[in-house]
Scaffold this active site. Structure first.
Site, PDB file in Angstrom:
ATOM      1  N   ASP A   1       0.856  -1.187   0.000  1.00 58.94           N
ATOM      2  CA  ASP A   1       0.000   0.000   0.000  1.00 58.94           C
ATOM      3  C   ASP A   1       0.890   1.233   0.000  1.00 58.94           C
ATOM      4  OD1 ASP A   1      -1.978   1.848   0.166  1.00 58.94           O
ATOM      5  OD2 ASP A   1      -2.761   1.231   2.116  1.00 58.94           O
TER       6      ASP A   1
ATOM      7  N   PRO B   1       3.914   4.050  -2.008  1.00 56.78           N
ATOM      8  CA  PRO B   1       5.209   4.061  -2.703  1.00 56.78           C
ATOM      9  C   PRO B   1       6.306   3.277  -2.003  1.00 56.78           C
ATOM     10  CG  PRO B   1       4.254   6.275  -2.634  1.00 56.78           C
ATOM     11  CD  PRO B   1       3.425   5.417  -1.739  1.00 56.78           C
TER      12      PRO B   1
ATOM     13  N   GLY C   1      -3.789   7.361   3.338  1.00 55.17           N
ATOM     14  CA  GLY C   1      -2.549   7.090   4.039  1.00 55.17           C
ATOM     15  C   GLY C   1      -2.149   5.648   3.849  1.00 55.17           C
ATOM     16  N   GLU C   2      -0.838   5.417   3.808  1.00 56.60           N
ATOM     17  CA  GLU C   2      -0.356   4.058   3.552  1.00 56.60           C
ATOM     18  C   GLU C   2      -0.828   3.112   4.654  1.00 56.60           C
ATOM     19  OE1 GLU C   2       3.547   3.320   2.269  1.00 56.60           O
ATOM     20  OE2 GLU C   2       3.817   5.265   1.314  1.00 56.60           O
ATOM     21  N   GLY C   3      -1.352   1.993   4.265  1.00 58.57           N
ATOM     22  CA  GLY C   3      -1.923   1.016   5.175  1.00 58.57           C
ATOM     23  C   GLY C   3      -3.418   1.164   5.306  1.00 58.57           C
TER      24      GLY C   3
END
Length: 638
Positions: free
Chosen positions: A495, A497, A548-550
């Site tokens: 999830d 970059p 947001g990542e995750g």
């Protein structure tokens, strides 16, 4: 019995490296030795090979006995299993054993099962055993199918036996280098040159030995006082054997890690076409069923019950972090640890555990290496340990995310170095906290990536070099997580970059890692789209989530779980041999009358005739052609 810290040892080495002499020195103090010869008899016309075998025999003391297993390769496991605790065995060598195993005279045979039986016998044996085997992993890939088959089988045997042995040593030019265990054993009576070599790679290795962060169990907002316990089944297999030195795991290019089941995935997708559903099927989400089936090794995969989110927190200094609010990433990490914010709330809703991992801060890549070489090694091992801890806890799916200043620019630099991308093409627009587009910050990030690539234009582009010069701490830890998860057969949902950049790096260390990764949504990031295309990861969804990542992955997780649950629970359609225990197919046959009923009467007073009509061809009303044979003249009528 344990002699000087080990019962069993595997001696590896190249051709004419001195591995056999070293193995013989390890058992030189034993009163009696049973020498197990595995190679088939030499060709009578090959005098040179016969001379080599004779030299081997002459080196053996008179007190040794020789036993041959060339007639049946499966017998080697029986010999080892039957050895008593006071016996000493020297098996020389596994290369000859694999040659006999692959011989057409012993086919068809389950080579994988035979290797597993050998490793199990070595692991369970109470005898003192020394096994010799050629190391073929350092040579070129053979050009013939038979050569490749031998290399593959011997590599698998070496890994399995190394994992079962107490100690492993690699002999190079007569010099032994002990690979396992971390504390090297000492063989009694061994000559000085046979002692283990010491390896010193302890510089800046503290992060690898640091305690791992706590695993959090976020609670749902409706019940903050009741932690959600996560129970799961330990699906992950033991870690595959890899070289070990005094400080721990050695991660190096060309590692052979496991692949998902190549048959279970297609079988699971084919099975979906037979399920009893009212519509046309699962559409694009068939791919998540195929992925889960391949990673679980079954055509009927089950939903991921035990999920863990790894949130990597690490900032990048310099122009890569242009446009970010100072301290924002630390605030996000504290928020997640406290069970607040989007990520923690989604983790609670999904019953997932959360682990916030602080990674080394990265220096300005446009001015200097982002991370020191020794720190890269430590970060890789640290990530590997995180994956192993998750596998040991019964985690069935890892979700990899990150929060840190400058992560997008670092990922863009990695893509530029590994895939030839241009920074402006893979760097997304910079959005401020108020929702405005900051083009000046975007240009600063592009310039930082450009200057970093110019600074490193003559540097190697190996995996560890790219991590040191451009990737930094968070991408290095993420790479270690992917490799460790691959070794433990643990799937990872990427999830953002950082995860896909780690996937690009992991290709050069172990190409199998990308096959254990799945991408839920590209989130609109150009870097993620490009890396996914290179890695062959088609996003399961196209929602352009950017929470947001995750958090993006956790938003999609309930849908993916529902698909897996439905695919596992539905039976086949009744017309395809399935059955529905809750209902029966209605019988549409005409029922027999219970008694005499009314008789149908035609208008003329007669009863109707219900006999089958005669469909015979009617006679022609007038004269017609006397034959239907073709006209001998070749002309057709009309």
């Amino acid at each position: 019995m344990s002699v000087d810290g080990w019962n069993t040892v595997l001696v590896l080495g190249g051709t004419r490296s001195g591995k056999s002499e070293f193995a013989e020195s390890l058992v030189g103090d034993a009163p009696t030795v049973r020498y197990v010869a595995t190679s088939a008899d030499a060709d009578p016309d090959d005098t040179e090979w016969a001379a080599r075998l004779a030299a081997h025999r002459e080196r053996r003391p008179g007190s040794w006995t020789t036993e041959e297993t060339a007639g049946d390769p499966r017998r080697l496991a029986d010999v080892i299993a039957s050895a008593g605790p006071n016996e000493t065995l020297l098996v020389d060598d596994l290369g000859g054993w694999v040659t006999v195993l692959l011989d057409p005279a012993h086919q068809p045979a389950d080579d994988v099962a035979t290797i597993a039986e050998l490793a199990a016998a070595v692991r369970a044996s109470e005898a003192r055993i020394v096994l010799v085997s050629p190391e073929v992993g350092l040579s070129l890939v053979p050009t013939t199918p038979l050569g490749r088959a031998f290399t593959d089988a011997l590599g698998a045997a070496n890994r399995a036996v190394a994992d079962a042995c107490d100690a492993v040593v690699l002999v190079v030019a007569g010099q032994p280098a002990w690979l396992k265990p971390a504390v090297t054993p000492r063989a009694a009576g061994v000559p000085a040159q046979a002692g283990p070599a010491r390896h010193d790679v302890t510089a800046a290795a503290a992060p690898a030995e640091a305690p791992l962060p706590d695993v959090l169990t976020p609670t749902a907002p409706a019940a903050p006082a009741a932690p959600a316990e996560t129970n799961g089944t330990a699906w992950a297999a033991p870690t595959m054997a890899l070289p070990m030195v005094a400080t721990g795991l050695v991660i190096q290019p060309g590692m052979e890690l496991p692949m998902p089941d190549e048959y279970a995935g297609p079988q699971a997708v084919d099975r979906l076409a037979t399920l009893d559903v009212a519509g046309a099927g699962f559409g694009e989400l068939e791919r998540v069923v195929g992925f889960a089936a391949a990673t679980q090794g079954t055509a009927t995969p089950t939903p991921w019950a035990n999920v863990r989110v790894l949130l990597l927190h690490g900032d990048h200094q310099g122009g890569a972090a242009a446009g970010t609010v100072p301290g924002e990433s630390s605030r996000r990490a504290r928020q997640a640890r406290a069970g607040r914010g989007a990520l923690a709330r989604l983790a609670a809703e999904n019953g997932a555990s959360l682990q916030v991992v602080d990674t080394p801060s990265s220096a300005p890549m446009e001015q200097e290496p982002a991370l020191a070489g020794a720190a890269v090694e430590s970060a890789l091992r640290y990530g590997w340990r995180l994956a192993e801890e998750a596998a040991d806890a019964g985690v069935q799916l890892l979700v990899l995310g990150a929060c840190g200043a400058g992560t997008e620019a670092a990922a863009a630099a990695v893509l530029a170095a590994t895939a030839g991308a241009e920074a402006p093409a893979v760097l997304g627009r910079v959005i401020t906290a108020s929702g405005e587009i900051d083009d000046a910050a975007w240009m600063t990030r592009c310039a930082a990536v450009r200057d970093a690539l110019h600074r490193t234009r003559r540097s190697p582009r190996d995996a560890k070099d790219v991590l040191a010069e451009l990737g930094g701490g968070d991408i290095a830890v993420a790479t270690g997580v992917l490799l460790g998860a691959t070794a433990r057969r643990l799937p990872v949902m990427l999830d953002g970059p950082v995860g896909v950049a780690a996937g690009m790096i992991s290709r050069d260390l172990a190409g199998q890692a990308r096959h254990w990764c799945v991408l839920a949504d590209h989130g609109g990031h150009p870097a993620v789209r490009l890396a996914a295309d290179v890695l062959g990861l088609t996003p399961l969804l196209n929602l352009r989530l950017d929470l947001g990542e995750g958090a993006n992955a956790l938003t999609a997780l309930p849908l993916l779980r529902s698909v897996l649950a439905l695919a596992a629970a539905l039976p086949a359609h009744p017309r395809l041999g399935g059955g529905d225990p809750d209902s029966e197919e209605p019988d549409f046959a005409e029922p027999e009358p219970a008694g005499p009923g009314p008789t149908t009467v035609e208008p003329d007073g007669t009863e109707p005739d219900f006999t089958e009509p005669d469909f015979s061809e009617p006679e022609p009303a007038g004269p017609g052609p006397t034959t239907t044979e073709p006209d001998p003249s070749g002309w057709r009528a009309g």
